[in-house]
Design a protein around this motif. Sequence first.
Motif, PDB file in Angstrom:
ATOM      1  N   ILE A 113      35.425  43.004  51.875  1.00  0.00           N
ATOM      2  CA  ILE A 113      36.144  42.461  50.721  1.00  0.00           C
ATOM      3  C   ILE A 113      36.136  43.470  49.580  1.00  0.00           C
ATOM      4  O   ILE A 113      35.097  44.034  49.239  1.00  0.00           O
ATOM      5  CB  ILE A 113      35.509  41.136  50.255  1.00  0.00           C
ATOM      6  CG1 ILE A 113      35.537  40.097  51.380  1.00  0.00           C
ATOM      7  CG2 ILE A 113      36.229  40.600  49.017  1.00  0.00           C
ATOM      8  CD1 ILE A 113      34.730  38.845  51.084  1.00  0.00           C
ATOM      9  N   ASP A 114      37.314  43.689  48.983  1.00  0.00           N
ATOM     10  CA  ASP A 114      37.450  44.489  47.765  1.00  0.00           C
ATOM     11  C   ASP A 114      37.959  43.546  46.679  1.00  0.00           C
ATOM     12  O   ASP A 114      39.037  42.966  46.807  1.00  0.00           O
ATOM     13  CB  ASP A 114      38.436  45.642  47.994  1.00  0.00           C
ATOM     14  CG  ASP A 114      38.489  46.613  46.815  1.00  0.00           C
ATOM     15  OD1 ASP A 114      38.638  46.136  45.668  1.00  0.00           O
ATOM     16  OD2 ASP A 114      38.385  47.825  47.028  1.00  0.00           O
ATOM     17  N   GLU A 115      37.187  43.375  45.610  1.00  0.00           N
ATOM     18  CA  GLU A 115      37.514  42.390  44.581  1.00  0.00           C
ATOM     19  C   GLU A 115      38.124  43.016  43.325  1.00  0.00           C
ATOM     20  O   GLU A 115      38.200  42.364  42.281  1.00  0.00           O
ATOM     21  CB  GLU A 115      36.255  41.603  44.194  1.00  0.00           C
ATOM     22  CG  GLU A 115      35.149  42.468  43.617  1.00  0.00           C
ATOM     23  CD  GLU A 115      33.904  41.681  43.244  1.00  0.00           C
ATOM     24  OE1 GLU A 115      33.876  40.458  43.476  1.00  0.00           O
ATOM     25  OE2 GLU A 115      32.968  42.305  42.709  1.00  0.00           O
ATOM     26  N   THR A 116      38.564  44.265  43.394  1.00  0.00           N
ATOM     27  CA  THR A 116      39.124  44.946  42.227  1.00  0.00           C
ATOM     28  C   THR A 116      40.397  44.251  41.757  1.00  0.00           C
ATOM     29  O   THR A 116      41.348  44.099  42.518  1.00  0.00           O
ATOM     30  CB  THR A 116      39.441  46.419  42.549  1.00  0.00           C
ATOM     31  OG1 THR A 116      38.295  47.037  43.113  1.00  0.00           O
ATOM     32  CG2 THR A 116      39.865  47.161  41.298  1.00  0.00           C
ATOM     33  N   GLY A 117      40.427  43.819  40.497  1.00  0.00           N
ATOM     34  CA  GLY A 117      41.611  43.172  39.951  1.00  0.00           C
ATOM     35  C   GLY A 117      42.614  44.185  39.441  1.00  0.00           C
ATOM     36  O   GLY A 117      42.244  45.259  38.960  1.00  0.00           O
ATOM     37  N   GLY A 118      43.903  43.862  39.540  1.00  0.00           N
ATOM     38  CA  GLY A 118      44.953  44.729  39.024  1.00  0.00           C
ATOM     39  C   GLY A 118      45.023  46.079  39.685  1.00  0.00           C
ATOM     40  O   GLY A 118      45.420  47.076  39.057  1.00  0.00           O
ATOM     41  N   ILE A 119      44.654  46.170  40.945  1.00  0.00           N
ATOM     42  CA  ILE A 119      44.636  47.449  41.663  1.00  0.00           C
ATOM     43  C   ILE A 119      46.074  47.948  41.864  1.00  0.00           C
ATOM     44  O   ILE A 119      47.014  47.160  42.039  1.00  0.00           O
ATOM     45  CB  ILE A 119      43.907  47.286  43.013  1.00  0.00           C
ATOM     46  CG1 ILE A 119      43.572  48.642  43.626  1.00  0.00           C
ATOM     47  CG2 ILE A 119      44.732  46.448  43.974  1.00  0.00           C
ATOM     48  CD1 ILE A 119      42.656  48.540  44.832  1.00  0.00           C
ATOM     49  N   SER A 120      46.251  49.257  41.836  1.00  0.00           N
ATOM     50  CA  SER A 120      47.580  49.832  42.070  1.00  0.00           C
ATOM     51  C   SER A 120      47.788  50.050  43.560  1.00  0.00           C
ATOM     52  O   SER A 120      46.829  50.090  44.340  1.00  0.00           O
ATOM     53  CB  SER A 120      47.723  51.165  41.327  1.00  0.00           C
ATOM     54  OG  SER A 120      46.908  52.159  41.926  1.00  0.00           O
TER      55      SER A 120
END
Length: 503
Positions: free
Chosen positions: A324-331
């Motif tokens: 899981i990658d929880e980074t918000g607003g990722i490009s």
Amino acid sequence: MAENISYLKNEETERRGDANALPFRAAPQNVEAEQALIGAILINNDAYYRVSDFLKTEHFQEPIHRQIFKCASDMIRVGKKADPRTIKTFLREDDKIGDMTVAQYLARLAAEATTIINAADYGRLIHDLAVRRSLITIGEDMVNIAYDAPVDVPPSGQIEDAERRLFELAETGSYGGGFQEFSDAIQKAIELAGAAYERDGGLSGISTGIHNLDQRMGGLQKSDLIIVAGRPGMGKTSLATNIAFNIAHGYEADINPDGSHKALNGGVVGFFSLEMSADQLATRIISEQAEVSSSKIRRGEITEAEFVKLSHCSSEMQRIPLYIDETGGISIAQLAARARRLKRQRGLDVMVVDYIQLMQGSKRSGENRVQEVTEITTGLKALAKELDIPIIALSQLSRQVESRDDKRPQLSDLRESGSIEQDADVVLFVFREEYYIRNREPKPGTEEYLKWETDMAEAQGKAEVIIAKQRHGPTGTAKLGFQAEFTRFSDLAEDDHLPDRYG
């Protein structure tokens, strides 16, 4: 033997010779290894099969060796004999290698060849040297671009480009794309059919773990962009987490001839959760699989029996390949770089993105959100092809659904629908009529209430996954069961016969 070819490089080196100049560094290569391998193939065509899995024509440094290997490959693959006599007819007779003709050079390669025992070792050496030459090219490009990059080009863009090229090199041993022969595409199609025959359920793609959905889609197909859309409350995230868990839970690995792993069933799943944190997503999946309400988990209102279920479920989940990658607003560029890194380090068979509208495009898209979403969906489709995996991307629907009597979504309801609909290979709409019926409950005791009760009983615990677009098959609707308390989808026909998963 090598002097007949290498003298061309020696002349070039001598021409550059200068007492005050830096020593000329030739690209890593081994002409003798190329000659030994081709000679072994010419005297015994079985040597070709020892290297055909990983060695390609472009891995040879010498142009004449590329031509010979290409001719030999084409002939051997169609069952013909490849030797100096048969191959020379496909090469230019007036070409010279040193002081020899092509025919003389072929005869000498075969005459001085050793046995095929070392063919695989020679092949790996040639492959590794080709990879090193590609690394040198990437490194030189990195240096040159870093020196000459415009002021408005951030270093992060160069890093992402370099990482992409390195990933491609790590995956294939070469890079650059280009045309491929139709015969190679046919071979891949046959291998796909063979894999479907051997895989559980006879699916050509990766099973979602939901039989009714697999029947209509043949599983999740490699390189496909699959859009899962729905209005809030329909359960699109729940469907995505159900599928992600089912795939990771069913993972069975096999080892390729080169030592890498491949999935026989299930697969390694990467989940980009832009809306929920990793622990919230984990709580949701535990609730789905252990059949314990997530609201009760959050409030601490679980019984001892439910705690035992959760313990069993968490032990099982710790072993499955779900990342899981929880980074918000990722490009899209950051997401692609992280997906490549995961595939390189742990493997990656399926990717989930929750959800498109929370992603960012590049600055060049400006304030135009439609253009930004177009860049995102185009990037996701390109990434699915590059990594050769299915990507499930969730999407919101516009509010115009609510203004219709029939609330079933249509393709035109997709936000920024032009780009999403165009780039997607499959579009799935999650629809639960129960949600809308429940929200229009009339006053108890009235005639309308009796009809409402009947409609509610008919719709309760049911969901529809509408296949609105599918490049590889027909459209239609898959009827599923939905347990709202646990936000879990299942097959309707089998739902009543399933035992508790944990307990």
